[in-house]
Scaffold this motif. Structure first.
Motif, PDB file in Angstrom:
ATOM      1  N   THR A  50     -10.501 -35.135  31.236  1.00  0.00           N
ATOM      2  CA  THR A  50      -9.916 -33.944  31.840  1.00  0.00           C
ATOM      3  C   THR A  50     -10.927 -32.809  31.726  1.00  0.00           C
ATOM      4  O   THR A  50     -11.749 -32.784  30.805  1.00  0.00           O
ATOM      5  CB  THR A  50      -8.599 -33.517  31.146  1.00  0.00           C
ATOM      6  OG1 THR A  50      -8.864 -33.256  29.757  1.00  0.00           O
ATOM      7  CG2 THR A  50      -7.540 -34.600  31.264  1.00  0.00           C
ATOM      8  N   VAL A  51     -10.866 -31.867  32.672  1.00  0.00           N
ATOM      9  CA  VAL A  51     -11.739 -30.692  32.644  1.00  0.00           C
ATOM     10  C   VAL A  51     -10.873 -29.446  32.774  1.00  0.00           C
ATOM     11  O   VAL A  51      -9.965 -29.397  33.613  1.00  0.00           O
ATOM     12  CB  VAL A  51     -12.783 -30.727  33.780  1.00  0.00           C
ATOM     13  CG1 VAL A  51     -13.662 -29.477  33.733  1.00  0.00           C
ATOM     14  CG2 VAL A  51     -13.649 -31.971  33.684  1.00  0.00           C
ATOM     15  N   HIS A  52     -11.154 -28.439  31.966  1.00  0.00           N
ATOM     16  CA  HIS A  52     -10.369 -27.205  31.937  1.00  0.00           C
ATOM     17  C   HIS A  52     -11.326 -26.025  32.103  1.00  0.00           C
ATOM     18  O   HIS A  52     -12.278 -25.870  31.328  1.00  0.00           O
ATOM     19  CB  HIS A  52      -9.603 -27.108  30.613  1.00  0.00           C
ATOM     20  CG  HIS A  52      -8.860 -28.373  30.269  1.00  0.00           C
ATOM     21  ND1 HIS A  52      -7.547 -28.579  30.605  1.00  0.00           N
ATOM     22  CD2 HIS A  52      -9.278 -29.509  29.658  1.00  0.00           C
ATOM     23  CE1 HIS A  52      -7.168 -29.779  30.197  1.00  0.00           C
ATOM     24  NE2 HIS A  52      -8.203 -30.364  29.617  1.00  0.00           N
ATOM     25  N   PHE A  53     -11.081 -25.196  33.126  1.00  0.00           N
ATOM     26  CA  PHE A  53     -11.973 -24.096  33.469  1.00  0.00           C
ATOM     27  C   PHE A  53     -11.424 -22.771  32.951  1.00  0.00           C
ATOM     28  O   PHE A  53     -10.207 -22.534  32.961  1.00  0.00           O
ATOM     29  CB  PHE A  53     -12.151 -24.014  34.993  1.00  0.00           C
ATOM     30  CG  PHE A  53     -12.875 -25.196  35.584  1.00  0.00           C
ATOM     31  CD1 PHE A  53     -14.252 -25.208  35.681  1.00  0.00           C
ATOM     32  CD2 PHE A  53     -12.166 -26.296  36.054  1.00  0.00           C
ATOM     33  CE1 PHE A  53     -14.917 -26.293  36.229  1.00  0.00           C
ATOM     34  CE2 PHE A  53     -12.823 -27.386  36.599  1.00  0.00           C
ATOM     35  CZ  PHE A  53     -14.205 -27.389  36.685  1.00  0.00           C
ATOM     36  N   PHE A  54     -12.348 -21.895  32.543  1.00  0.00           N
ATOM     37  CA  PHE A  54     -11.983 -20.576  32.027  1.00  0.00           C
ATOM     38  C   PHE A  54     -12.947 -19.545  32.606  1.00  0.00           C
ATOM     39  O   PHE A  54     -14.168 -19.743  32.579  1.00  0.00           O
ATOM     40  CB  PHE A  54     -12.066 -20.545  30.494  1.00  0.00           C
ATOM     41  CG  PHE A  54     -11.195 -21.570  29.825  1.00  0.00           C
ATOM     42  CD1 PHE A  54      -9.916 -21.252  29.403  1.00  0.00           C
ATOM     43  CD2 PHE A  54     -11.654 -22.868  29.629  1.00  0.00           C
ATOM     44  CE1 PHE A  54      -9.110 -22.196  28.790  1.00  0.00           C
ATOM     45  CE2 PHE A  54     -10.859 -23.817  29.022  1.00  0.00           C
ATOM     46  CZ  PHE A  54      -9.578 -23.488  28.599  1.00  0.00           C
ATOM     47  N   ASP A 181      -1.678 -38.779  24.577  1.00  0.00           N
ATOM     48  CA  ASP A 181      -1.259 -38.934  25.967  1.00  0.00           C
ATOM     49  C   ASP A 181      -1.252 -37.558  26.620  1.00  0.00           C
ATOM     50  O   ASP A 181      -1.756 -36.582  26.050  1.00  0.00           O
ATOM     51  CB  ASP A 181       0.104 -39.631  26.057  1.00  0.00           C
ATOM     52  CG  ASP A 181       1.245 -38.773  25.511  1.00  0.00           C
ATOM     53  OD1 ASP A 181       0.962 -37.719  24.894  1.00  0.00           O
ATOM     54  OD2 ASP A 181       2.406 -39.138  25.701  1.00  0.00           O
ATOM     55  N   GLY A 182      -0.677 -37.442  27.803  1.00  0.00           N
ATOM     56  CA  GLY A 182      -0.724 -36.185  28.546  1.00  0.00           C
ATOM     57  C   GLY A 182      -0.073 -35.023  27.807  1.00  0.00           C
ATOM     58  O   GLY A 182      -0.656 -33.942  27.685  1.00  0.00           O
ATOM     59  N   ILE A 183       1.145 -35.232  27.293  1.00  0.00           N
ATOM     60  CA  ILE A 183       1.832 -34.173  26.561  1.00  0.00           C
ATOM     61  C   ILE A 183       1.048 -33.822  25.289  1.00  0.00           C
ATOM     62  O   ILE A 183       0.902 -32.649  24.923  1.00  0.00           O
ATOM     63  CB  ILE A 183       3.266 -34.606  26.194  1.00  0.00           C
ATOM     64  CG1 ILE A 183       4.082 -34.903  27.461  1.00  0.00           C
ATOM     65  CG2 ILE A 183       3.949 -33.540  25.352  1.00  0.00           C
ATOM     66  CD1 ILE A 183       4.346 -33.699  28.319  1.00  0.00           C
ATOM     67  N   SER A 184       0.533 -34.847  24.612  1.00  0.00           N
ATOM     68  CA  SER A 184      -0.201 -34.610  23.370  1.00  0.00           C
ATOM     69  C   SER A 184      -1.495 -33.844  23.617  1.00  0.00           C
ATOM     70  O   SER A 184      -1.914 -33.038  22.775  1.00  0.00           O
ATOM     71  CB  SER A 184      -0.511 -35.944  22.682  1.00  0.00           C
ATOM     72  OG  SER A 184       0.675 -36.646  22.376  1.00  0.00           O
ATOM     73  N   ILE A 185      -2.147 -34.108  24.749  1.00  0.00           N
ATOM     74  CA  ILE A 185      -3.370 -33.363  25.088  1.00  0.00           C
ATOM     75  C   ILE A 185      -3.035 -31.885  25.256  1.00  0.00           C
ATOM     76  O   ILE A 185      -3.770 -30.999  24.791  1.00  0.00           O
ATOM     77  CB  ILE A 185      -4.002 -33.918  26.382  1.00  0.00           C
ATOM     78  CG1 ILE A 185      -4.838 -35.157  26.068  1.00  0.00           C
ATOM     79  CG2 ILE A 185      -4.874 -32.880  27.054  1.00  0.00           C
ATOM     80  CD1 ILE A 185      -6.172 -34.866  25.433  1.00  0.00           C
ATOM     81  N   LYS A 186      -1.925 -31.607  25.925  1.00  0.00           N
ATOM     82  CA  LYS A 186      -1.500 -30.212  26.111  1.00  0.00           C
ATOM     83  C   LYS A 186      -1.290 -29.523  24.761  1.00  0.00           C
ATOM     84  O   LYS A 186      -1.759 -28.400  24.534  1.00  0.00           O
ATOM     85  CB  LYS A 186      -0.219 -30.169  26.944  1.00  0.00           C
ATOM     86  CG  LYS A 186       0.385 -28.779  27.111  1.00  0.00           C
ATOM     87  CD  LYS A 186       1.661 -28.859  27.940  1.00  0.00           C
ATOM     88  CE  LYS A 186       2.320 -27.483  28.091  1.00  0.00           C
ATOM     89  NZ  LYS A 186       2.822 -26.972  26.791  1.00  0.00           N
ATOM     90  N   ILE A 187      -0.592 -30.211  23.859  1.00  0.00           N
ATOM     91  CA  ILE A 187      -0.336 -29.641  22.543  1.00  0.00           C
ATOM     92  C   ILE A 187      -1.640 -29.499  21.757  1.00  0.00           C
ATOM     93  O   ILE A 187      -1.867 -28.492  21.063  1.00  0.00           O
ATOM     94  CB  ILE A 187       0.680 -30.517  21.780  1.00  0.00           C
ATOM     95  CG1 ILE A 187       2.048 -30.449  22.463  1.00  0.00           C
ATOM     96  CG2 ILE A 187       0.795 -30.092  20.317  1.00  0.00           C
ATOM     97  CD1 ILE A 187       3.082 -31.382  21.865  1.00  0.00           C
TER      98      ILE A 187
END
Length: 336
Positions: A50-54, A181-187
């Motif tokens: 995943t990539v997250h931009f700021f 997983d997806g939820i855990s990545i968010k947390i």
């Protein structure tokens, strides 16, 4: 429904230069232990990215941002010690041919950390929703960490921080799915943010007890499980060299024309009303219609009709699969 969004063709090369590679370890001594992995995790042994931009913020130059994230990562690994571990086969028999079952050895071997810079600005990249293959440059691959003396034991998590010429930056994560997983990545990202901001507490305390997902012993199957149905879905490649395409890859078929549609809240509400009308006329069961479900169904229907018209096969099957968070659905519910 929806209006095609005009976007500029993004650059195919972000001109990324790798500045540093290292391993990051928990900031405190952690207990050496083995983390049990459920039957679900046994078959999800692969990396996802995943990539997250700021955008740039005044007072946060790239070097300061990188050091904050690196320090925050070291601190958050105390609660996420398994991320700094390595996959192993247990000694006991666990149903796997030739030995035990997969588990994570929480040995503190470290998480990969990569520092990079790009000659581009975020504005030059354009629409970040566009599936740009160049985004793969923002996520370090497991093989890139071999030179750090891991003897082939690649990290289960690699974090790459890439700064852009405008002062913005991107965090690229490559994680083995057995870890999060997806939820855990968010947390995890929320907790990484809290520790990078030097807060004295985590945003959400993780629950790392995978035994909550263990099968009953002996196993008892009490109802049909259609989710385990083996579907004959054609996939790219075949045989032992079959590979899963990267999430950043876009189709190269010259007959495909990529467009991005922006659906307004009014258009989504219209789809929900159509769905409610269809349900009301077919039965009297009360059904919750979510935005995700109704948009997915709409896209699925369009795709099925398009394939039926193109391939001229009215009996052709069309299948949609997506993951669902079952934590709140179990009795008792799983921790967040």
């Amino acid at each position: 429904m929806g209006t095609p969004h005009r976007f500029q063709e993004p650059p195919r090369d972000l001109k990324v230069t790798l500045r540093e590679k290292c391993l990051v370890f928990p900031s405190e001594q952690t207990e050496r232990k083995s983390l049990y992995l459920s039957n679900i995790d046994q078959v999800l042994n692969f990396h996802f990215q995943t990539v997250h931009f700021f955008r740039a913020r005044e007072g946060y130059p790239p070097d300061a941002v990188t050091e904050r994230i690196k320090s925050g990562l070291s601190r958050v690994l105390v609660a996420y010690d398994f991320l700094a571990g390595r996959l192993r086969l247990s000694d006991g028999g666990g149903g796997r041919r030739g030995g035990g079952r997969l588990e994570i050895d929480c040995d503190g071997s470290g998480v990969g950390f990569v520092v990079a810079s790009s000659e581009c600005t975020l504005e030059e990249i354009g629409d970040l929703v566009y599936p740009n293959p160049a985004f793969r440059q923002l996520v370090a691959q497991g093989s890139s960490m071999d030179e750090l003396g891991t003897d082939g034991n690649r990290p289960l998590c690699i974090v790459q921080v890439t700064s852009f010429k405008c002062g913005g930056f991107a965090i690229g994560l490559s994680n083995n799915h057995t870890t999060l997983d997806g939820i855990s990545i968010k947390i995890f990202l929320e907790n990484l943010a809290s520790q990078s901001a030097d807060k004295p507490y985590l945003a959400i305390t993780p629950c790392n007890d995978r035994h909550l997902l263990a099968a009953r012993s002996p196993p008892r199957v009490t109802f049909p499980h259609p989710e385990l149905l083996k579907l004959e879905i054609p996939t790219p490649g075949s045989g032992p060299d079959q590979t899963i395409p990267s999430v950043f890859d876009s189709p190269q078929d010259p007959d495909l024309n990529l467009k991005i549609f922006r659906l307004t809240s009014t258009e989504v509400s219209s789809l929900k009303n159509h769905a409610k009308y269809g349900i009301a006329t077919s039965n009297h069961v009360k059904v919750k219609i979510t935005s995700l479900n109704v948009v997915t169904a709409h896209v699925w229907r369009c795709k099925a009709l398009s394939s039926r018209k193109t391939i001229q096969n009215p009996d052709r099957s069309s299948t949609v699969l997506y993951a669902v968070d079952i934590r709140p659905r179990l009795d008792p519910p799983l921790p967040q």
